[in-house]
Design an enzyme around this catalytic site. Sequence first.
Site, PDB file in Angstrom:
ATOM      1  N   GLN A 133      12.150   1.616   6.976  1.00 35.41           N
ATOM      2  CA  GLN A 133      11.540   1.867   5.676  1.00 35.41           C
ATOM      3  C   GLN A 133      12.644   1.943   4.621  1.00 35.41           C
ATOM      4  O   GLN A 133      13.552   2.775   4.710  1.00 35.41           O
ATOM      5  CB  GLN A 133      10.752   3.169   5.696  1.00 35.41           C
ATOM      6  CG  GLN A 133      10.025   3.455   4.396  1.00 35.41           C
ATOM      7  CD  GLN A 133       9.478   4.867   4.351  1.00 35.41           C
ATOM      8  OE1 GLN A 133      10.161   5.800   4.757  1.00 35.41           O
ATOM      9  NE2 GLN A 133       8.256   5.034   3.877  1.00 35.41           N
ATOM     10  N   SER A 190      13.359   5.224  -0.341  1.00 37.02           N
ATOM     11  CA  SER A 190      14.113   6.234  -1.090  1.00 37.02           C
ATOM     12  C   SER A 190      15.468   5.712  -1.545  1.00 37.02           C
ATOM     13  O   SER A 190      16.068   4.832  -0.918  1.00 37.02           O
ATOM     14  CB  SER A 190      14.329   7.478  -0.232  1.00 37.02           C
ATOM     15  OG  SER A 190      13.102   8.109   0.063  1.00 37.02           O
ATOM     16  N   SER A 200      15.690   5.298   8.475  1.00 34.52           N
ATOM     17  CA  SER A 200      15.759   5.522   9.922  1.00 34.52           C
ATOM     18  C   SER A 200      15.862   4.207  10.680  1.00 34.52           C
ATOM     19  O   SER A 200      15.072   3.281  10.452  1.00 34.52           O
ATOM     20  CB  SER A 200      14.515   6.285  10.392  1.00 34.52           C
ATOM     21  OG  SER A 200      14.436   7.549   9.772  1.00 34.52           O
ATOM     22  N   GLU A 205       2.457   7.278   6.938  1.00 29.93           N
ATOM     23  CA  GLU A 205       3.679   7.962   7.357  1.00 29.93           C
ATOM     24  C   GLU A 205       3.453   9.462   7.469  1.00 29.93           C
ATOM     25  O   GLU A 205       3.892  10.108   8.415  1.00 29.93           O
ATOM     26  CB  GLU A 205       4.807   7.674   6.371  1.00 29.93           C
ATOM     27  CG  GLU A 205       6.122   8.360   6.727  1.00 29.93           C
ATOM     28  CD  GLU A 205       7.193   8.195   5.671  1.00 29.93           C
ATOM     29  OE1 GLU A 205       8.366   8.462   5.973  1.00 29.93           O
ATOM     30  OE2 GLU A 205       6.855   7.789   4.531  1.00 29.93           O
ATOM     31  N   GLU A 217       7.080  20.138  -1.582  1.00 26.81           N
ATOM     32  CA  GLU A 217       6.645  20.268  -2.970  1.00 26.81           C
ATOM     33  C   GLU A 217       5.762  19.090  -3.388  1.00 26.81           C
ATOM     34  O   GLU A 217       4.726  19.268  -4.052  1.00 26.81           O
ATOM     35  CB  GLU A 217       7.870  20.356  -3.885  1.00 26.81           C
ATOM     36  CG  GLU A 217       8.680  21.641  -3.740  1.00 26.81           C
ATOM     37  CD  GLU A 217       9.573  21.664  -2.511  1.00 26.81           C
ATOM     38  OE1 GLU A 217      10.102  22.735  -2.179  1.00 26.81           O
ATOM     39  OE2 GLU A 217       9.751  20.598  -1.881  1.00 26.81           O
TER      40      GLU A 217
END
Length: 402
Positions: free
Chosen positions: A137, A140, A172, A255, A372
């Site tokens: 993936q 980010s 990952s 996910e 959060e």
Amino acid sequence: MDFGDTPAEAAFRAEARAWLADNGPVRGTSDAFDLLNSPGQSAGIDEELAGRARRWQGRLAEAGWACLEWPPEYGGRGATTAEAIIFDQEQSHYGVSTSIFMAALSMAAPTLMAWGTEEQKQRFLDPIRRGELIFAQLFSEPNAGSDLAGLQTRAVRDGDEFVVNGQKVWNSYAHLADWGILLARTDVDVPKHQGLSYFLVEMDTEGLEPRPLRQMTGGAEFNETFFDNVRIPVDNVIGGINNGWAVAQTTLNSERAAVGAQSNAIDVDALVDLARRQGRADDSGVRQALAGAWIRAEVLRYLSMRVYTALSKGTEIGPEASIMKILTGDHIRATSQAAMELLGPAGMLDDDPWAQQMVGHFAFKIGGGTPEIQRNVIGERILGLPREPRADKGIPFRDLPR
């Protein structure tokens, strides 16, 4: 909500259990591969264990046990969600690690099912099912984690290709992957959520470089990945140009559900055994911690039943996955902490599995979105609370301060 196995599910469980008893690798043996990325492990051992994982997935596919819930036209059995869960439960008793295929099976495949063209499905789904493709993936970035839509990796169209430049992080198994699912910015003249596109990219493409990051667990499954004029065919866009944010929601919800399902990574019975071995099973404080661990495990088990019952009735995974995701992270942290307190100074030994679980629990809490972010999802999409004010709403991305 459904509890327990129906007669048909009980028969399916018996069939799965019998096949695994004849074929499944036993934990701790030379055939097992459940120690992928254990402390101090070399890249060569990682590759060897990844090879075993590929062969096991291929064996599952050959015997008709891989991707059970997929439609038959894509190699599955068209099984119920409950049957897929039953097989995963039975498989968890063997020396098998499915983490290396998580991005392929739990992110790329559901996204392709929902958004891919028929040509894309035919190209990728069967190799994924057979374990021939490992995915990473690539979402980010150093400056775009929780605010994923603020990512800056650019994809500029050049004829029938896009040219990509930028950096990703926390990817990952990117160093072992064959393909990546990539979210990149294709339009800077629209608000940030509207100018993203979702790509499939071959990890050996010229200019693409994953670099493993050594973690405090001793493993290095995470990577930072760099893009230097990486060319991706337009045909590798999933769900349409500039529609990447909508496509990514399918990936992210899948996910979160997959991370939430990792609550079985904690063996509460093993914690009870540890308390007995330490001679503290009668201590009132320890007994309270054991009861707390058991209660959390049961809450997650029943919550997963609720989610999977809805799935079995054809309901798509939604924001309820965020609840499972938060609770799973909390459960792994609290239960590992209880084990560390039982171990005392011995808990500082880096080869103790409980110590590894404790220092590695951050991956469960952060992976798939921080607590959060999950609470925002729950508040806005489940409880109907007003959204947080956004200063960047309606502003073209190129005009945002960075």
